[in-house]
Design a protein around this motif. Structure first.
Motif, PDB file in Angstrom:
ATOM      1  N   SER A   1     124.496  64.740  32.716  1.00 22.99           N
ATOM      2  CA  SER A   1     125.756  64.329  33.338  1.00 22.99           C
ATOM      3  C   SER A   1     126.548  63.366  32.463  1.00 22.99           C
ATOM      4  CB  SER A   1     125.493  63.704  34.709  1.00 22.99           C
ATOM      5  OG  SER A   1     124.607  62.608  34.600  1.00 22.99           O
ATOM      6  N   HIS A   2     125.848  62.604  31.607  1.00 21.25           N
ATOM      7  CA  HIS A   2     126.515  61.621  30.737  1.00 21.25           C
ATOM      8  C   HIS A   2     127.228  62.280  29.555  1.00 21.25           C
ATOM      9  CE1 HIS A   2     122.725  62.581  28.794  1.00 21.25           C
ATOM     10  NE2 HIS A   2     123.278  62.186  27.659  1.00 21.25           N
ATOM     11  N   ALA A   3     126.776  63.465  29.175  1.00 15.43           N
ATOM     12  CA  ALA A   3     127.226  64.072  27.908  1.00 15.43           C
ATOM     13  C   ALA A   3     128.707  64.443  27.898  1.00 15.43           C
ATOM     14  CB  ALA A   3     126.376  65.295  27.600  1.00 15.43           C
ATOM     15  N   ALA A   4     129.249  64.752  29.073  1.00 15.15           N
ATOM     16  CA  ALA A   4     130.652  65.175  29.146  1.00 15.15           C
ATOM     17  C   ALA A   4     131.629  64.008  29.239  1.00 15.15           C
ATOM     18  CB  ALA A   4     130.848  66.108  30.338  1.00 15.15           C
ATOM     19  N   LYS A   5     131.119  62.809  29.407  1.00 17.07           N
ATOM     20  CA  LYS A   5     131.999  61.642  29.574  1.00 17.07           C
ATOM     21  C   LYS A   5     132.859  61.421  28.325  1.00 17.07           C
ATOM     22  CE  LYS A   5     129.038  59.166  32.854  1.00 17.07           C
ATOM     23  NZ  LYS A   5     129.868  59.486  34.013  1.00 17.07           N
ATOM     24  N   GLY A   6     134.156  61.242  28.552  1.00 14.56           N
ATOM     25  CA  GLY A   6     135.077  60.992  27.450  1.00 14.56           C
ATOM     26  C   GLY A   6     135.515  62.229  26.694  1.00 14.56           C
ATOM     27  N   MET A   7     135.010  63.402  27.092  1.00 15.91           N
ATOM     28  CA  MET A   7     135.364  64.642  26.408  1.00 15.91           C
ATOM     29  C   MET A   7     136.574  65.301  27.062  1.00 15.91           C
ATOM     30  SD  MET A   7     133.252  64.805  23.942  1.00 15.91           S
ATOM     31  CE  MET A   7     131.945  63.614  23.583  1.00 15.91           C
ATOM     32  N   ASP A   8     137.288  66.091  26.274  1.00 12.56           N
ATOM     33  CA  ASP A   8     138.437  66.827  26.786  1.00 12.56           C
ATOM     34  C   ASP A   8     138.108  68.294  27.048  1.00 12.56           C
ATOM     35  OD1 ASP A   8     140.602  64.754  26.584  1.00 12.56           O
ATOM     36  OD2 ASP A   8     139.940  64.772  24.495  1.00 12.56           O
ATOM     37  N   ARG A   9     137.287  68.867  26.171  1.00 16.03           N
ATOM     38  CA  ARG A   9     136.928  70.286  26.273  1.00 16.03           C
ATOM     39  C   ARG A   9     135.470  70.465  25.856  1.00 16.03           C
ATOM     40  NH1 ARG A   9     142.206  73.053  26.351  1.00 16.03           N
ATOM     41  NH2 ARG A   9     143.705  71.361  26.129  1.00 16.03           N
ATOM     42  N   ILE A  10     134.893  71.581  26.259  1.00 17.20           N
ATOM     43  CA  ILE A  10     133.488  71.848  25.935  1.00 17.20           C
ATOM     44  C   ILE A  10     133.336  73.283  25.446  1.00 17.20           C
ATOM     45  CG2 ILE A  10     131.157  72.167  26.911  1.00 17.20           C
ATOM     46  CD1 ILE A  10     131.723  69.820  28.785  1.00 17.20           C
ATOM     47  N   ILE A  11     132.549  73.453  24.382  1.00 16.26           N
ATOM     48  CA  ILE A  11     132.089  74.776  23.963  1.00 16.26           C
ATOM     49  C   ILE A  11     130.586  74.818  24.203  1.00 16.26           C
ATOM     50  CG2 ILE A  11     131.644  76.333  22.025  1.00 16.26           C
ATOM     51  CD1 ILE A  11     134.290  75.504  20.816  1.00 16.26           C
ATOM     52  N   PHE A  12     130.140  75.763  25.019  1.00 16.27           N
ATOM     53  CA  PHE A  12     128.715  75.921  25.296  1.00 16.27           C
ATOM     54  C   PHE A  12     128.199  77.078  24.452  1.00 16.27           C
ATOM     55  CE2 PHE A  12     124.850  77.198  27.364  1.00 16.27           C
ATOM     56  CZ  PHE A  12     124.320  76.036  27.908  1.00 16.27           C
ATOM     57  N   ALA A  13     127.498  76.745  23.373  1.00 19.70           N
ATOM     58  CA  ALA A  13     126.964  77.768  22.465  1.00 19.70           C
ATOM     59  C   ALA A  13     125.446  77.682  22.384  1.00 19.70           C
ATOM     60  CB  ALA A  13     127.579  77.611  21.075  1.00 19.70           C
ATOM     61  N   ALA A  14     124.838  77.061  23.389  1.00 21.94           N
ATOM     62  CA  ALA A  14     123.387  76.892  23.392  1.00 21.94           C
ATOM     63  C   ALA A  14     122.704  78.168  23.862  1.00 21.94           C
ATOM     64  CB  ALA A  14     122.993  75.731  24.307  1.00 21.94           C
ATOM     65  N   GLY A  15     121.474  78.346  23.393  1.00 17.39           N
ATOM     66  CA  GLY A  15     120.676  79.489  23.820  1.00 17.39           C
ATOM     67  C   GLY A  15     119.210  79.219  23.564  1.00 17.39           C
TER      68      GLY A  15
END
Length: 214
Positions: free
Chosen positions: A59-73
C-alpha cells in the motif's frame, strides 16, 4: 515530470521500461524492488527505487506516484501458488493501492490468451491469474490500459507492430516493443480504458497505437 512506478522493474521487460522512461522528458521512473541488493542496479542509472514485495503489503509503494506500469510476473518456471500470489493477488493489491492514491493511469502488462484461459491447458493457471487481475483493474474505476502481447522474445525491437482489441492469431513480439507500448500507453488519451493485443507487424508503434485509440 510525472512520477511513474514500475512494478517488475527488475524483470527483462521492466528494465527496458525503466530505460525508456529514464530518457523521457515527461515521466520520471521509480523502480519497485524487493531486495536491498537490487538497489545498486538502478542507482547506477540515477533511478530512484521503492521497496515493495507483491507477496506482502504494498500500500505504501503507490504514495506520491502519478502513474503505474505493472510489468511484474512470476515467470514460467514458478509453481501455481507463486503465480497466483504475484500475477493475481499481487496485481490486485497494487491496483487497490493505486486506487487509494488516486493514480491517474494504471498500465497493465497482461498476456494474449487471458481472455479465455481454458483454450491453453498448459498455461491455464497463469492466464486465469492474469484474467482475474485484468478484471479487477477494469472494475476498479481507475483509468487503465491493458496490453496483452503474444509470446515475448529478446530480439531487437523494430518498432513495427500489429495491434487490435482482438487479433485472432498467435505470434511473437519483442520485449523492446512491448516496453515501448507500455510507456506510450501512459499518455492520457492513448488506449484509454482499452484492453488490446499486440504482435510484431508492419505498422509503426506510434501510428498503430494512435489508430487503436481513435
Amino acid at each position: 515530470m510525472e512520477r511513474v512506478l514500475v512494478v517488475g522493474a527488475t524483470g527483462h521487460t521492466g528494465k527496458r521500461v525503466i530505460e525508456i522512461l529514464n530518457n523521457s522528458k515527461t515521466f520520471e521512473p521509480y523502480a519497485m524492488i524487493r531486495k536491498e541488493e537490487q538497489r545498486q542496479i538502478f542507482e547506477d542509472m540515477d533511478v530512484e527505487t521503492v521497496m515493495g514485495d507483491l507477496e506482502k503489503d504494498v500500500s505504501h509503494a503507490a504514495k506520491g506516484m502519478d502513474r503505474i506500469i505493472f510489468a511484474a510476473g512470476s515467470g514460467s518456471k514458478t509453481g501455481e501458488d507463486k503465480t497466483i500470489a504475484i500475477d493475481q493477488e499481487g496485481a490486485k493489491k497494487m491496483i487497490d493501492a493505486a486506487k487509494n492514491e488516486k493514480i491517474k493511469k494504471f498500465v497493465m502488462l497482461s498476456s494474449m490468451g487471458a481472455d479465455d484461459p481454458s483454450q491453453n491447458k498448459d498455461m491455464k493457471v497463469y492466464l486465469q491469474a492474469k484474467k482475474n487481475a485484468d478484471e479487477h483493474l477494469i472494475q476498479s474505476g481507475l483509468t487503465y490500459s491493458i496490453l496483452r502481447p503474444g509470446s515475448l522474445n529478446d530480439e531487437l525491437g523494430l518498432a513495427k507492430v500489429k495491434l487490435a482489441e482482438k487479433l485472432n492469431e498467435r505470434g511473437e513480439i519483442s520485449r523492446d516493443d512491448v516496453a515501448f507500448l507500455l510507456v506510450m500507453s501512459l499518455a492520457d488519451p492513448l488506449v484509454k480504458n482499452k484492453t488490446f493485443e499486440a504482435l510484431e507487424g508492419r505498422e509503426s508503434i506510434k501510428s498503430a497505437i494512435i489508430e487503436l485509440s481513435s
